[in-house]
Design an enzyme around this catalytic site. Structure first.
Site, PDB file in Angstrom:
ATOM      1  N   SER A  66      10.062  49.471 -12.951  1.00  0.00           N
ATOM      2  CA  SER A  66       8.804  49.387 -12.186  1.00  0.00           C
ATOM      3  C   SER A  66       7.757  48.459 -12.799  1.00  0.00           C
ATOM      4  O   SER A  66       6.815  48.081 -12.114  1.00  0.00           O
ATOM      5  CB  SER A  66       8.194  50.774 -12.032  1.00  0.00           C
ATOM      6  N   LYS A  69       7.055  45.385 -10.882  1.00  0.00           N
ATOM      7  CA  LYS A  69       6.253  45.409  -9.646  1.00  0.00           C
ATOM      8  C   LYS A  69       4.938  44.634  -9.815  1.00  0.00           C
ATOM      9  O   LYS A  69       4.382  44.129  -8.850  1.00  0.00           O
ATOM     10  CB  LYS A  69       5.975  46.858  -9.225  1.00  0.00           C
ATOM     11  N   TYR A 194      14.548  43.104  -4.668  1.00  0.00           N
ATOM     12  CA  TYR A 194      13.880  44.213  -5.365  1.00  0.00           C
ATOM     13  C   TYR A 194      14.762  44.749  -6.512  1.00  0.00           C
ATOM     14  O   TYR A 194      14.295  44.911  -7.642  1.00  0.00           O
ATOM     15  CB  TYR A 194      13.544  45.322  -4.356  1.00  0.00           C
ATOM     16  N   TYR A 246       2.562  56.208 -12.481  1.00  0.00           N
ATOM     17  CA  TYR A 246       3.036  57.130 -11.443  1.00  0.00           C
ATOM     18  C   TYR A 246       1.951  58.165 -11.139  1.00  0.00           C
ATOM     19  O   TYR A 246       0.766  57.858 -11.222  1.00  0.00           O
ATOM     20  CB  TYR A 246       4.353  57.815 -11.863  1.00  0.00           C
ATOM     21  N   VAL A 264      11.207  53.168 -15.358  1.00  0.00           N
ATOM     22  CA  VAL A 264      12.125  54.274 -15.673  1.00  0.00           C
ATOM     23  C   VAL A 264      13.176  53.938 -16.745  1.00  0.00           C
ATOM     24  O   VAL A 264      13.920  54.819 -17.166  1.00  0.00           O
ATOM     25  CB  VAL A 264      12.844  54.830 -14.409  1.00  0.00           C
TER      26      VAL A 264
HETATM   27  N1  GLU Z   1      14.407  50.368  -9.812  1.00  0.00           N
HETATM   28  C1  GLU Z   1      13.768  51.632  -9.882  1.00  0.00           C
HETATM   29  C2  GLU Z   1      13.765  52.321  -8.520  1.00  0.00           C
HETATM   30  O1  GLU Z   1      13.586  51.684  -7.542  1.00  0.00           O
HETATM   31  C3  GLU Z   1      12.368  51.454 -10.352  1.00  0.00           C
HETATM   32  C4  GLU Z   1      11.659  52.761 -10.491  1.00  0.00           C
HETATM   33  C5  GLU Z   1      10.696  52.844 -11.616  1.00  0.00           C
HETATM   34  O2  GLU Z   1      10.844  52.239 -12.677  1.00  0.00           O
HETATM   35  O3  GLU Z   1       9.745  53.597 -11.428  1.00  0.00           O
HETATM   36  O4  GLU Z   1      13.968  53.493  -8.417  1.00  0.00           O
END
Ligand code: GLU
Length: 310
Positions: A66, A69, A194, A246, A264
């Protein structure tokens, strides 16, 4: 003379946090991430004059997940401008888990609440321009290669394949966004982009340098080259405060007080405006999906170095 940010204090924070590596769990819903060693803990700090101080596993590669992002958002903002981007994705925290689907249907219009949750990041991936996925991922990779000073930054193919095989929830989010008209273009291609940007591989040292560029409002501290506009950096840092950790972002803002984004795989990018970038890596996560020892380390460091921005 004692340096304002000295190695001993970083070592003390690392030591205190290391006791927590066995209290969390590695992510298993992406099978490849389940192979990570939960006992690892690395931290690196990058200062404006290029000084780097690190402790522990600061050179171990892990995937951004994430954290990426932020960088897809930077590319989307630079290519399309904020008006276009925020017509399709909101600016509000959700209080829900990162992969939650519930509010997508209950709020109207059905646009994702922010670009840091999965639905929002998938919508942002849909805005990244290019002839094909290869050209679109290269836009993100090029930005990260410049920000880290490492021309070899690449996608970890095993993690990418592993997520692609198992991402039913993300597929559901993407198809819902397509149905709502938020996602235009080919859904599978956007999901592919993604998954690839989530699987970009870095080290805590590299993350620290990326954090320093954000801390310097988009300017490389060493070459003084501007990589993106200050206003784009401002938007990203604000999202990091309100939604970067989060549904523990409020707690983190109070206990640590630094703009940060976690992933994650166990990474955290933290950015202290004008002062430093910090990269942390420890794969054992708490129940919200944040690196457990990583958060403890930042909490301790923020107190020791008085880093809180509020
Ligand atoms: N690639 C992970 C997903 O889409 C990223 C989630 C994350 O790091 O919060 O679930």
């Amino acid at each position: 003379m004692k340096q304002p940010y000295d190695l001993e204090q970083l070592q003390a924070a690392w030591q205190a946090a290391a006791a927590y590596t066995d209290k969390g769990n590695v992510a298993t819903y992406i099978p490849e991430l389940a192979k990570q060693d939960p006992r690892q803990l690395g931290v690196s700090v990058f200062l404006p004059d290029g000084t780097v101080i690190s402790v522990g596993e600061a050179d171990v590669c892990f995937t951004l997940q994430s954290i990426s992002k932020i960088f897809s958002l930077i590319v989307a903002l630079c290519q399309n401008g904020p008006d276009y981007v925020f017509e399709r994705v909101g600016k509000e925290p959700t209080g829900d888990p990162f992969n939650s689907i519930i509010k997508l249907e209950t709020i109207k219009p059905h646009k994702p609440l922010n670009p840091m949750i999965n639905a929002g990041a998938i919508a942002v991936a849909g805005m990244i321009q290019g002839r094909d996925v290869e050209e679109r991922i290269t836009c993100i990779l090029d930005l990260l290669r410049k920000m880290t000073g490492n021309p070899d930054i690449r996608v970890n193919e095993d993690v990418y394949e592993s997520e692609k095989r198992t991402a039913d929830r993300n597929r559901a989010l993407a198809w819902f966004l397509k149905d709502s008209g938020v996602l235009v273009g080919d859904v599978e291609e956007t999901l592919d982009l993604y998954f690839r940007h989530c699987a970009i591989e870095v080290t805590a040292k590299e993350v620290a340098r990326m954090g320093m560029v954000l801390a310097a409002d988009g300017v490389d501290p060493l070459s003084k080259e501007r990589f993106f506009p200050a206003d784009v950096a401002r938007i990203c840092k604000t999202f990091m405060v309100t939604c970067g950790m989060y549904n523990a972002s409020g707690e983190f803002a109070i206990d640590v007080g630094i703009p940060a984004k976690s992933g994650v795989a166990g990474g955290i990018l933290a950015t202290v405006p004008q002062r430093m970038g910090i990269g942390v890596f420890s794969p054992a996560l708490d129940d919200k999906g944040n690196s457990l020892a990583g958060v403890k380390l930042l909490e301790q460091l923020s107190r020791a170095w008085n880093l809180g921005i509020f």
